[in-house]
Scaffold this motif. Structure first.
Motif, PDB file in Angstrom:
ATOM      1  N   LEU A 178      58.335  78.659  38.807  1.00 44.51           N
ATOM      2  CA  LEU A 178      58.591  79.244  40.124  1.00 44.51           C
ATOM      3  C   LEU A 178      57.621  80.389  40.372  1.00 44.51           C
ATOM      4  N   PRO A 179      57.380  80.731  41.644  1.00 45.20           N
ATOM      5  CA  PRO A 179      56.547  81.901  41.949  1.00 45.20           C
ATOM      6  C   PRO A 179      57.162  83.169  41.355  1.00 45.20           C
ATOM      7  N   ALA A 180      56.367  84.212  41.296  1.00 42.09           N
ATOM      8  CA  ALA A 180      56.779  85.459  40.644  1.00 42.09           C
ATOM      9  C   ALA A 180      58.044  86.072  41.237  1.00 42.09           C
ATOM     10  N   ASP A 181      58.201  86.051  42.541  1.00 44.98           N
ATOM     11  CA  ASP A 181      59.311  86.790  43.140  1.00 44.98           C
ATOM     12  C   ASP A 181      60.086  86.013  44.199  1.00 44.98           C
ATOM     13  N   THR A 182      59.993  84.712  44.192  1.00 46.73           N
ATOM     14  CA  THR A 182      60.711  83.913  45.179  1.00 46.73           C
ATOM     15  C   THR A 182      61.595  82.907  44.466  1.00 46.73           C
ATOM     16  N   PRO A 183      62.871  83.109  44.412  1.00 47.33           N
ATOM     17  CA  PRO A 183      63.624  84.243  44.927  1.00 47.33           C
ATOM     18  C   PRO A 183      63.548  85.428  43.960  1.00 47.33           C
ATOM     19  N   PRO A 184      63.881  86.605  44.444  1.00 45.80           N
ATOM     20  CA  PRO A 184      63.814  87.791  43.580  1.00 45.80           C
ATOM     21  C   PRO A 184      64.902  87.774  42.504  1.00 45.80           C
TER      22      PRO A 184
ATOM     23  N   PRO B 211      74.599  78.857  32.866  1.00 41.99           N
ATOM     24  CA  PRO B 211      73.646  79.847  33.391  1.00 41.99           C
ATOM     25  C   PRO B 211      73.121  80.729  32.261  1.00 41.99           C
ATOM     26  N   GLY B 212      71.848  81.019  32.294  1.00 41.98           N
ATOM     27  CA  GLY B 212      71.237  81.882  31.290  1.00 41.98           C
ATOM     28  C   GLY B 212      70.737  81.157  30.062  1.00 41.98           C
ATOM     29  N   ALA B 213      71.120  79.914  29.867  1.00 37.69           N
ATOM     30  CA  ALA B 213      70.676  79.171  28.685  1.00 37.69           C
ATOM     31  C   ALA B 213      69.163  78.949  28.707  1.00 37.69           C
ATOM     32  N   HIS B 214      68.595  78.741  29.893  1.00 40.48           N
ATOM     33  CA  HIS B 214      67.151  78.554  30.050  1.00 40.48           C
ATOM     34  C   HIS B 214      66.662  79.416  31.208  1.00 40.48           C
ATOM     35  N   GLU B 215      66.522  80.701  30.932  1.00 37.59           N
ATOM     36  CA  GLU B 215      66.062  81.646  31.956  1.00 37.59           C
ATOM     37  C   GLU B 215      64.546  81.611  32.049  1.00 37.59           C
ATOM     38  N   LEU B 216      64.038  81.581  33.269  1.00 34.47           N
ATOM     39  CA  LEU B 216      62.595  81.593  33.477  1.00 34.47           C
ATOM     40  C   LEU B 216      62.054  82.984  33.166  1.00 34.47           C
ATOM     41  N   ARG B 217      60.942  83.022  32.457  1.00 34.55           N
ATOM     42  CA  ARG B 217      60.310  84.287  32.043  1.00 34.55           C
ATOM     43  C   ARG B 217      58.953  84.433  32.716  1.00 34.55           C
TER      44      ARG B 217
ATOM     45  N   GLY C 224      51.644  85.525  36.395  1.00 31.92           N
ATOM     46  CA  GLY C 224      52.592  86.077  37.343  1.00 31.92           C
ATOM     47  C   GLY C 224      53.737  85.143  37.707  1.00 31.92           C
ATOM     48  N   ARG C 225      53.549  83.857  37.469  1.00 27.96           N
ATOM     49  CA  ARG C 225      54.634  82.930  37.761  1.00 27.96           C
ATOM     50  C   ARG C 225      55.730  83.076  36.718  1.00 27.96           C
ATOM     51  N   ARG C 226      56.883  82.488  36.981  1.00 28.92           N
ATOM     52  CA  ARG C 226      57.978  82.464  36.015  1.00 28.92           C
ATOM     53  C   ARG C 226      58.168  81.020  35.546  1.00 28.92           C
ATOM     54  N   ALA C 227      58.460  80.854  34.256  1.00 23.98           N
ATOM     55  CA  ALA C 227      58.569  79.499  33.718  1.00 23.98           C
ATOM     56  C   ALA C 227      59.445  79.471  32.471  1.00 23.98           C
ATOM     57  N   VAL C 228      59.951  78.267  32.197  1.00 25.26           N
ATOM     58  CA  VAL C 228      60.642  77.980  30.946  1.00 25.26           C
ATOM     59  C   VAL C 228      60.382  76.508  30.635  1.00 25.26           C
ATOM     60  N   THR C 229      60.171  76.204  29.352  1.00 32.08           N
ATOM     61  CA  THR C 229      59.928  74.831  28.921  1.00 32.08           C
ATOM     62  C   THR C 229      61.140  74.334  28.146  1.00 32.08           C
ATOM     63  N   VAL C 230      61.556  73.115  28.476  1.00 36.52           N
ATOM     64  CA  VAL C 230      62.716  72.499  27.838  1.00 36.52           C
ATOM     65  C   VAL C 230      62.278  71.144  27.282  1.00 36.52           C
ATOM     66  N   ALA C 231      62.561  70.886  26.013  1.00 34.24           N
ATOM     67  CA  ALA C 231      62.277  69.585  25.400  1.00 34.24           C
ATOM     68  C   ALA C 231      63.468  68.670  25.640  1.00 34.24           C
ATOM     69  N   LEU C 232      63.185  67.484  26.198  1.00 32.89           N
ATOM     70  CA  LEU C 232      64.232  66.531  26.540  1.00 32.89           C
ATOM     71  C   LEU C 232      63.896  65.159  25.966  1.00 32.89           C
ATOM     72  N   PRO C 233      64.910  64.333  25.704  1.00 27.86           N
ATOM     73  CA  PRO C 233      64.647  62.976  25.231  1.00 27.86           C
ATOM     74  C   PRO C 233      63.865  62.192  26.289  1.00 27.86           C
ATOM     75  N   ARG C 234      63.011  61.306  25.847  1.00 27.80           N
ATOM     76  CA  ARG C 234      62.225  60.479  26.769  1.00 27.80           C
ATOM     77  C   ARG C 234      63.074  59.378  27.370  1.00 27.80           C
ATOM     78  N   GLU C 235      62.605  58.909  28.520  1.00 25.00           N
ATOM     79  CA  GLU C 235      63.201  57.775  29.220  1.00 25.00           C
ATOM     80  C   GLU C 235      64.678  57.995  29.554  1.00 25.00           C
ATOM     81  N   ARG C 236      64.967  59.179  30.059  1.00 27.66           N
ATOM     82  CA  ARG C 236      66.321  59.526  30.495  1.00 27.66           C
ATOM     83  C   ARG C 236      66.240  60.127  31.899  1.00 27.66           C
ATOM     84  N   THR C 237      67.379  60.168  32.564  1.00 28.32           N
ATOM     85  CA  THR C 237      67.493  60.827  33.854  1.00 28.32           C
ATOM     86  C   THR C 237      68.413  62.025  33.690  1.00 28.32           C
ATOM     87  N   HIS C 238      67.990  63.155  34.215  1.00 30.22           N
ATOM     88  CA  HIS C 238      68.763  64.396  34.132  1.00 30.22           C
ATOM     89  C   HIS C 238      68.943  64.970  35.530  1.00 30.22           C
TER      90      HIS C 238
END
Length: 91
Positions: free
Chosen positions: A17-23, A37-43, A48-62
């Motif tokens: 996500l962008p740095a401050d949208t939403p604040p 909530p809070g399990a995968h907080e964007l840093r 300047g952007r905010r991000a978090v990476t999550v490893a997920l099983p392949r060939e699934r829908t989430h």
């Protein structure tokens, strides 16, 4: 925005996500983390952007949404579609 890296045994999905949208703090919340909530907080990243990476099983829908301060829920426009009120992601 979603960035994807496919590995042999998993998909690494980076939620961006962008740095401050939403604040304020933002978490990605979905079926892959029990909708906690809070399990995968964007840093904040170097660019300047905010991000978090999550490893997920392949060939699934989430399903997932973002949760920002003030109980503000929103979807990702770059997701693979909608599943009711949630964003849908195929790995």
């Amino acid at each position: 925005m979603l960035e994807r890296k496919h590995r042999k045994d998993r998909a690494e999905i980076t939620f961006v996500l962008p740095a401050d949208t939403p604040p304020g703090p933002v978490s990605v919340v979905g079926d892959f983390n029990g909708w906690r909530p809070g399990a995968h907080e964007l840093r904040e990243q170097k660019d300047g952007r905010r991000a978090v990476t999550v490893a997920l099983p392949r060939e699934r829908t989430h399903t997932f949404r973002y949760l920002a301060a003030g109980d503000y829920w929103f979807n990702d426009e770059s997701a693979d579609g909608q599943d009711g009120p949630n964003s849908r992601l195929h790995t």
